[in-house]
Design an enzyme around this catalytic site. Structure first.
Site, PDB file in Angstrom:
ATOM      1  CB  CYS B  92      -0.912   0.033   1.227  1.00  0.00           C
ATOM      2  SG  CYS B  92      -1.819   1.592   1.333  1.00  0.00           S
ATOM      3  CB  CYS B  95      -1.747   4.631   4.800  1.00  0.00           C
ATOM      4  SG  CYS B  95      -3.317   4.057   4.149  1.00  0.00           S
ATOM      5  CB  SER B  96      -0.606   0.385   6.514  1.00  0.00           C
ATOM      6  OG  SER B  96      -1.695   0.878   7.272  1.00  0.00           O
ATOM      7  CB  CYS B  97      -4.926  -0.341   2.275  1.00  0.00           C
ATOM      8  SG  CYS B  97      -5.521   1.353   2.471  1.00  0.00           S
TER       9      CYS B  97
END
Lengths: 132, 191
Positions: B92, B95-97
């Site tokens: 991602c 961000c951090s999906c």
């Protein structure tokens, strides 16, 4: 597929840091777990969407990088908290002023509480304050 | 940080928007029950059942939901299949999906700028850092997750696993193999 912002990171920044982990804990500190759960619950209640959240979190990560955070993953939940404070303000769920007053009240309560006694917030900490 | 989170919790509690008991349940679920085992079972099932595999590749959200053991898996889950000529990796870049209900919470490196930026520039180099060296002719595809679309890598079934049941196969499926930064474990060779 490529984020223009991220690929502009300096080479030395990208070269630093290790990508391996050895199955570390899910949360390193209790506040990380609390912040994670608060976001999850507010999202479940429909107060904001996952899309809105990831946009705000992405912006806060970017902002931290601009402020020289190496962003190696260990500061991730700090960005999470900043994003959470921002989104509850943007959504008029809780104002920045209310959060600040509450922090000061907890801080004052901690200072006046003797060691070993439970820290309690005075009931009137929010008097005269519009919470949102 | 503790003070900031405590203030958030206090204000939201006073407004009746959160319940500390529910927060505890969420944390407990992620610390103890929600982890890569959920995803590993999906992969093992796909290895065993061609119909399920076809359904998974067509509509992963529906296929995973049909198993019934997973909570929210995001609006749109896509399973991407590794082939002898193709290796898939997930990142991602924003961000951090991440498909948390299948894989648990993302590891620290997944959330780091070095991974997020390096994998799109030099996927092969990143794989080598994870100890995975692929033949130069193998294509590597990198998929960028979003809040709406998340990816699950369906790794190739290791050789020597004929006759294995779901649990035995699932024990070979690592978290990293479902992100694409690793490969499944190989079965232990008997004496």
């Amino acid at each position: 597929m490529t984020s223009a912002n991220l690929t502009e990171l300096p080479e030395e920044e990208i070269a630093r840091g290790t990508l391996r982990d050895e199955g570390g804990p899910i949360f390193w500190e209790p506040w990380e777990a609390q912040a994670f759960a608060i976001k999850k619950l507010l999202c479940q209640k429909g107060l904001f969407s996952e899309v809105e959240w990831s946009a705000v979190l992405g912006e806060e990560i970017r902002r931290a990088q601009d402020a020289q955070d190496p962003d190696k993953g260990d500061t991730y939940y700090q960005h999470w908290v900043t994003a959470l404070e921002r989104i509850v303000g943007d959504k008029t769920i809780a104002t920045a002023d209310a959060l600040k007053r509450c922090r000061m009240a907890w801080d004052a309560a901690a200072r006046r509480t003797p060691h070993g006694k439970p820290i309690e917030l005075p009931k009137d900490w929010a008097s005269g304050l519009a919470l949102s | 940080m503790t003070l900031r989170v405590r203030a958030l919790e206090t204000v939201l509690l006073e407004k009746g928007l959160i319940d500390p008991a529910v927060l505890d349940l969420i944390v407990e679920a992620y610390e103890t029950r929600i982890g890569p085992r959920n995803g590993a079972k999906v992969v093992a099932r796909a290895w065993l059942d061609p119909d399920f595999k076809r359904a998974l590749l067509e509509d992963a959200t529906a296929a995973v939901s049909s198993l019934g053991h997973v909570g929210e898996i995001g609006d749109h889950l896509i399973a991407v299949e590794n082939l002898p000529t193709l290796h898939n990796m997930v990142v991602c870049t924003l961000c951090s999906c991440y498909p948390t209900d299948l894989l648990g919470l993302p590891p620290v490196w997944y959330k780091s700028a070095p991974y997020r930026s390096r994998v799109v520039r030099n996927a092969r180099g990143v794989l080598a850092e994870f100890g995975v060296n692929l033949p130069p002719e193998m294509e590597i595809r990198v998929w960028d997750s979003t809040a709406e679309t998340r990816f699950l890598v369906l790794p190739m079934r290791p050789a020597g696993t004929e006759g294995f049941d779901v649990d035995a196969l699932a024990s070979l499926v690592t978290r990293d193999s479902m992100i694409g930064t690793g490969l499944p474990k190989l079965p232990e060779v008997g004496p």
